[in-house]
Design a protein around this motif. Structure first.
Motif, PDB file in Angstrom:
ATOM      1  N   CYS A  29       0.840  -1.194   0.000  1.00 18.39           N
ATOM      2  CA  CYS A  29       0.000   0.000   0.000  1.00 18.39           C
ATOM      3  C   CYS A  29       0.871   1.238   0.000  1.00 18.39           C
ATOM      4  O   CYS A  29       1.941   1.215   0.652  1.00 18.39           O
ATOM      5  N   PRO A  30       0.508   2.284  -0.698  1.00 16.52           N
ATOM      6  CA  PRO A  30      -0.813   2.505  -1.358  1.00 16.52           C
ATOM      7  C   PRO A  30      -0.869   2.092  -2.846  1.00 16.52           C
ATOM      8  O   PRO A  30      -1.703   2.631  -3.574  1.00 16.52           O
ATOM      9  N   VAL A  33      -4.403   0.931  -4.339  1.00 17.70           N
ATOM     10  CA  VAL A  33      -5.418   1.955  -4.667  1.00 17.70           C
ATOM     11  C   VAL A  33      -4.991   2.791  -5.877  1.00 17.70           C
ATOM     12  O   VAL A  33      -5.827   3.292  -6.655  1.00 17.70           O
ATOM     13  N   LEU A  34      -3.652   2.940  -6.050  1.00 15.23           N
ATOM     14  CA  LEU A  34      -3.214   3.658  -7.254  1.00 15.23           C
ATOM     15  C   LEU A  34      -3.573   2.851  -8.516  1.00 15.23           C
ATOM     16  O   LEU A  34      -3.966   3.412  -9.545  1.00 15.23           O
ATOM     17  N   ALA A  37      -7.145   3.336  -9.101  1.00 13.06           N
ATOM     18  CA  ALA A  37      -7.382   4.665  -9.698  1.00 13.06           C
ATOM     19  C   ALA A  37      -7.089   4.649 -11.191  1.00 13.06           C
ATOM     20  O   ALA A  37      -7.810   5.269 -11.994  1.00 13.06           O
ATOM     21  N   VAL A  38      -6.041   3.938 -11.588  1.00 22.96           N
ATOM     22  CA  VAL A  38      -5.693   3.896 -13.011  1.00 22.96           C
ATOM     23  C   VAL A  38      -6.798   3.196 -13.815  1.00 22.96           C
ATOM     24  O   VAL A  38      -7.120   3.571 -14.925  1.00 22.96           O
ATOM     25  N   SER A  40      -9.994   3.014 -12.969  1.00 22.17           N
ATOM     26  CA  SER A  40     -11.339   3.566 -12.803  1.00 22.17           C
ATOM     27  C   SER A  40     -11.893   4.304 -14.033  1.00 22.17           C
ATOM     28  O   SER A  40     -13.102   4.244 -14.292  1.00 22.17           O
ATOM     29  N   PRO A  41     -11.086   5.020 -14.840  1.00 22.79           N
ATOM     30  CA  PRO A  41     -11.686   5.701 -16.008  1.00 22.79           C
ATOM     31  C   PRO A  41     -12.335   4.731 -16.998  1.00 22.79           C
ATOM     32  O   PRO A  41     -13.215   5.124 -17.764  1.00 22.79           O
ATOM     33  N   THR A  57      -2.707  -3.055   5.084  1.00 24.70           N
ATOM     34  CA  THR A  57      -3.622  -1.886   5.083  1.00 24.70           C
ATOM     35  C   THR A  57      -4.511  -1.862   3.846  1.00 24.70           C
ATOM     36  O   THR A  57      -5.163  -0.849   3.547  1.00 24.70           O
ATOM     37  N   ASP A  61      -7.206   1.016   3.068  1.00 26.57           N
ATOM     38  CA  ASP A  61      -6.973   1.940   1.944  1.00 26.57           C
ATOM     39  C   ASP A  61      -8.151   1.934   0.958  1.00 26.57           C
ATOM     40  O   ASP A  61      -8.597   2.992   0.487  1.00 26.57           O
ATOM     41  N   VAL A  64     -11.121   3.801   2.437  1.00 26.20           N
ATOM     42  CA  VAL A  64     -10.938   5.267   2.358  1.00 26.20           C
ATOM     43  C   VAL A  64     -11.124   5.758   0.905  1.00 26.20           C
ATOM     44  O   VAL A  64     -11.775   6.763   0.636  1.00 26.20           O
ATOM     45  N   TRP A  65     -10.534   4.973   0.007  1.00 21.58           N
ATOM     46  CA  TRP A  65     -10.630   5.367  -1.436  1.00 21.58           C
ATOM     47  C   TRP A  65     -12.097   5.442  -1.869  1.00 21.58           C
ATOM     48  O   TRP A  65     -12.531   6.411  -2.506  1.00 21.58           O
ATOM     49  N   ARG A  68     -13.920   8.465  -0.256  1.00 23.33           N
ATOM     50  CA  ARG A  68     -13.584   9.816  -0.738  1.00 23.33           C
ATOM     51  C   ARG A  68     -13.871   9.999  -2.230  1.00 23.33           C
ATOM     52  O   ARG A  68     -14.010  11.125  -2.693  1.00 23.33           O
ATOM     53  N   LEU A  69     -13.931   8.914  -2.963  1.00 26.05           N
ATOM     54  CA  LEU A  69     -14.208   9.080  -4.389  1.00 26.05           C
ATOM     55  C   LEU A  69     -15.642   8.701  -4.759  1.00 26.05           C
ATOM     56  O   LEU A  69     -15.992   8.653  -5.933  1.00 26.05           O
ATOM     57  N   ARG A  71     -17.421   5.895  -4.394  1.00 26.68           N
ATOM     58  CA  ARG A  71     -17.739   4.571  -4.926  1.00 26.68           C
ATOM     59  C   ARG A  71     -18.285   3.705  -3.772  1.00 26.68           C
ATOM     60  O   ARG A  71     -18.060   4.003  -2.598  1.00 26.68           O
TER      61      ARG A  71
ATOM     62  N   HIS B  45      -0.116   7.362   2.170  1.00 26.75           N
ATOM     63  CA  HIS B  45      -1.474   6.970   1.782  1.00 26.75           C
ATOM     64  C   HIS B  45      -2.335   8.193   1.478  1.00 26.75           C
ATOM     65  O   HIS B  45      -3.123   8.188   0.513  1.00 26.75           O
ATOM     66  N   ALA B  48      -1.416   9.459  -1.819  1.00 24.59           N
ATOM     67  CA  ALA B  48      -1.906   8.577  -2.884  1.00 24.59           C
ATOM     68  C   ALA B  48      -3.408   8.768  -3.099  1.00 24.59           C
ATOM     69  O   ALA B  48      -3.892   8.904  -4.241  1.00 24.59           O
ATOM     70  N   ILE B  49      -4.160   8.816  -1.978  1.00 23.05           N
ATOM     71  CA  ILE B  49      -5.618   9.007  -2.121  1.00 23.05           C
ATOM     72  C   ILE B  49      -5.923  10.366  -2.742  1.00 23.05           C
ATOM     73  O   ILE B  49      -6.800  10.511  -3.609  1.00 23.05           O
ATOM     74  N   CYS B  52      -5.381  10.198  -6.292  1.00 24.57           N
ATOM     75  CA  CYS B  52      -6.506   9.464  -6.887  1.00 24.57           C
ATOM     76  C   CYS B  52      -7.720  10.363  -7.074  1.00 24.57           C
ATOM     77  O   CYS B  52      -8.417  10.318  -8.116  1.00 24.57           O
ATOM     78  N   GLU B  53      -8.027  11.182  -6.061  1.00 25.55           N
ATOM     79  CA  GLU B  53      -9.180  12.083  -6.165  1.00 25.55           C
ATOM     80  C   GLU B  53      -9.015  13.067  -7.344  1.00 25.55           C
ATOM     81  O   GLU B  53      -9.934  13.281  -8.145  1.00 25.55           O
ATOM     82  N   TYR B  55      -7.044  12.762  -9.876  1.00 28.70           N
ATOM     83  CA  TYR B  55      -7.044  11.994 -11.124  1.00 28.70           C
ATOM     84  C   TYR B  55      -8.484  11.713 -11.575  1.00 28.70           C
ATOM     85  O   TYR B  55      -8.838  11.859 -12.745  1.00 28.70           O
ATOM     86  N   ASN B  59     -10.420  13.036 -14.891  1.00 34.38           N
ATOM     87  CA  ASN B  59     -11.092  12.111 -15.804  1.00 34.38           C
ATOM     88  C   ASN B  59     -12.520  12.533 -16.099  1.00 34.38           C
ATOM     89  O   ASN B  59     -12.997  12.465 -17.246  1.00 34.38           O
TER      90      ASN B  59
END
Lengths: 90, 633
Positions: A29-30, A33-34, A37-38, A40-41, A57, A61, A64-65, A68-69, A71, B45, B48-49, B52-53, B55, B59
């Motif tokens: 981690c992280p 989640v990266l 993120a790649v 997700s589009p 973790t 992670d 949290v992802w 905050r995004l 999903r 972290h 990174a988050i 991600c947000e 990014y 998008n």
């Protein structure tokens, strides 16, 4: 040296919903989640991403992802040790 | 614990209670190290988050979601700042896009407005862009060329010229760089005003092959920097306009010609009137000389020469009067065909053997109200002219037909007309000569061979009959002269000339005559003639004088001879005044100028006693004798 590999598989569920797979085993981690993120589009609304990870973790992670995004975390399946399989609804 | 940390679990801690001071210190340091690692892991972290947000936000924006905004509340300062920067960029982008959209809408509106204006322009109009591709082709252009806009829009390489000329060739919109001289070589008319060109051309393929005259305007389209971005051309069909202009010009010319002939006619008539008074004296005294001289005396011969020369002058005066439409018409309903047939033999003798004459008569009788004698005169003059136009022989055609006024059957509103035309295959005339042939004393014949009054007479006689005359000729192509007379005017055919002579009674050979004449020389000679014949003559110098004399001496007056045109009171008014006073009266009018004793249609009243000037002695005495033998009226 940590050796890891991951692969993606695409499967079609019904005609509209697709499930995509991500194996993040061995990634610290992280990094998982990266990777999410790649990807997700490419995910459409209603698609599900199933991710496997074994970082301690990893679950935190991803939670949290998702939070905050915006999903939805569908499920967490505990496997051996730190290894878990998590489903995310896009 | 170290294994867990190595696996990535930053929350691993050692929980060992030992009295060993060194061990406790080692555990404490390891745990502090673990806390430090946990903090670093949390920071990484969070970063990174946060990435991600952002990014994800990028998008969404890239996918067209301009409402997407990045979080700006990350505990990591750099990530938070990155979020703020991203949002500001997004807002700026949105603002720019909105501005572009607004301008795009304005441009669209302007384009639509211009397109509508071009579409509804009454002139056929098209527009090309900088690559000479058609970007507008309006409705009027579709109607003019028959080419729909769908077929023309977007086409280049001068394809638009095919719509006009059927072949690709440069047209005005392609010639914007040419100078005035170069343009004038290509068009019937061309003019440059600044960057705009005006031209006139004839396109043979338009109007179903009849061809059309077009008026073209072409101009470059420039942007705000003055650079050419296209061009516009409009085309107007001016065929009808040109035809109307041509017709107006012809009408103007006709009017001018008519006014000229009228003026000349008045002049000729006026001169003839005065001249007749003079001739009356010359002839009268010439005849008195003859009467008073011995049979073989030299004076008698001189008198005869005077009278003969005066006769010629009198004929010339009659011709002038005919042109001036001052002659008295003896109109009857008669058949134009009959008049031509009756002249046939005489005309054949007139024209000679080297001219072939053909007569083509209308199968239907052409009844016209006309003075047959005058029409014969007209025909003879026309044939004589045709003969003289063919000195080496040729074909002479006399034709009668029926047509509508205005020339063709299209003029339905026109009167029915009878046409008498005389055509020859002679030398013909140019346009300028054609316009002058009816003017008196205009002749193309050698000096001494023509008076120049032949066609002038024809013109006057035909006009007086309410008709028209036309001439068609070209040099070397012969000439056709056509007269048109109104058909079918009332009255029954036949009938002879109304008698102006009363029944001659041989018993009355003397009497008292009141002679009313303003012209002194005429008055004197007529008095001398009458007195010489045995009459008693009282004179008056005008109408008023005549009325007074008649009132005073009516018991002794047997006849009043009145000139028509006189100052103060004319002859007709004087006669009316005498009659109003209740006196029966015998009268005889005389005039060289008959306009006032004929009624409005130019015909002699049957009961009118009239003698034309110049007065010939024998005719005068015969008339006087005739009137005196009738009861006073």
């Amino acid at each position: 040296m940590v050796v890891f590999c991951w692969f993606l598989c695409l499967a079609t569920v019904g005609e509209k919903m697709a499930v995509q797979y991500l194996d993040a085993s061995g990634l610290k981690c992280p990094q998982p989640v990266l990777k999410i993120a790649v990807l997700s589009p490419d995910m459409q609304t209603g698609d599900i991403l199933e991710v496997i990870g074994d970082c301690p973790t990893f679950e935190t992670d991803v939670r949290v992802w998702c939070s905050r995004l915006g999903r939805t975390l569908l499920s967490v399946r505990q496997e051996n040790g730190y290894r878990k399989t998590i489903q995310i609804l896009f | 614990m170290v294994d867990r940390l190595a696996q990535g679990d930053p929350k691993a801690r050692l929980e060992i209670d030992s009295d060993d001071e060194m061990l406790s210190a080692l555990v404490d340091k390891l745990n502090r190290l673990a806390v430090s690692i946990e903090q670093s892991v949390d920071d990484s972290h969070e970063m990174a988050i946060g990435i991600c947000e952002h990014y994800d936000t990028l998008n969404r924006i890239a996918s067209g979601d301009l409402d997407a905004r990045a979080p700006e509340n990350s505990p990591n300062e750099l990530i938070a700042k990155l979020g703020q920067l991203l949002n500001r960029s997004t807002s700026s982008l949105v603002q720019t896009i909105e501005e572009l959209n607004r301008k795009d809408r304005e441009l669209s509106l302007a384009y639509d407005t211009l397109s509508n204006i071009i579409e509804f322009l009454p002139d056929a109009t098209f527009v090309i862009d900088r690559d000479k591709r058609v970007i507008a082709w309006n409705r009027a252009m579709e109607e003019m060329t028959g080419v729909p806009k769908e077929q023309m829009l977007g086409r280049g390489d001068g394809a638009y010229s095919e719509a006009f000329y059927a072949t690709r060739q440069p047209i005005l919109i392609d010639l914007l760089d040419l100078d005035q001289e170069q343009l004038s070589q290509r068009y019937l008319y061309a003019q440059r005003k600044g960057t705009t060109l005006f031209a006139e051309n004839f396109i043979s393929g338009f109007r179903g092959g009849d061809g059309a005259f077009i008026w073209i305007t072409a101009s470059p389209l420039l942007d705000s920097c003055g650079e050419q971005v296209g061009a516009i051309e409009s085309v107007r069909d001016i065929t009808d306009l040109k035809r109307t202009e041509h017709e107006n010009a012809a009408l103007q010319e006709q009017l001018r010609q008519s006014q000229k002939m009228e003026a000349i006619g008045q002049l000729a008539g006026g001169i003839a009137h005065d001249f007749n008074n003079i001739l009356t004296a010359i002839i009268g005294y010439g005849q008195l000389i003859i009467v008073k001289s011995g049979d073989n005396s030299i004076c008698r011969r001189y008198g005869e020469q005077i009278v003969a020369a005066s006769d010629q002058a009198a004929r010339l005066t009659r011709d002038l009067l005919a042109f001036g439409r001052r002659q008295v018409l003896d109109s009857q309903v008669c058949n134009l065909n009959t008049i031509v047939v009756s002249m046939n033999e005489m005309l054949r003798r007139l024209i000679g053997e080297d001219i072939v004459i053909s007569v083509d008569l209308c199968p239907e009788p052409l009844m016209v109200m006309a003075d047959a004698g005058q029409i014969r005169q007209v025909l003879m003059n026309l044939v004589t002219n045709a003969r003289d136009a063919m000195p080496y022989g040729g074909q002479l055609t006399i034709r009668t037909e029926e047509c509508r006024e205005g020339g063709g059957t299209q003029h339905a509103e026109g009167r029915q007309m009878a046409v008498l035309s005389v055509g020859d295959t002679g030398v013909g005339m140019d346009q300028e000569t054609c316009q002058k042939v009816f003017e008196p004393f205009f002749t193309t014949k050698q000096v001494g061979k023509g008076t120049g009054l032949g066609l002038a007479m024809v013109f006057g006689i035909v006009s007086q009959h309410g008709g028209t005359i036309g001439v068609e000729s070209e040099p070397g192509q012969g000439t056709v002269l056509s007269i048109r007379l109104p058909l079918g005017e009332g009255g029954a055919p036949g009938g002879g000339k109304p008698s102006v002579e009363g029944p001659v009674a041989s018993s009355v050979v003397s009497g008292t005559i009141l002679l009313v004449e303003d012209n002194e020389i005429s008055r004197e000679v007529i008095r001398d003639i009458l007195e010489d014949a045995g009459y008693r003559v009282i004179t008056a110098v005008d109408g008023i004088d005549a009325v007074e004399v008649y009132r005073a001496r009516h018991h002794e007056i047997d006849l009043v001879i009145l000139d028509v045109i006189m100052p103060r009171m004319n002859g007709r008014e004087a006669l009316d005044a005498i009659r109003c006073e209740g006196y029966p009266v015998r009268y005889l009018f005389m005039s060289g100028y008959t306009a006032d004793i004929i009624h409005s249609k130019g015909r002699l009243e049957p009961e009118l006693n009239y003698i034309a000037k110049p007065v010939m002695t024998e005719e005068l005495l015969a008339k006087v004798k005739g009137v005196l033998s009738a009861p006073p009226g």
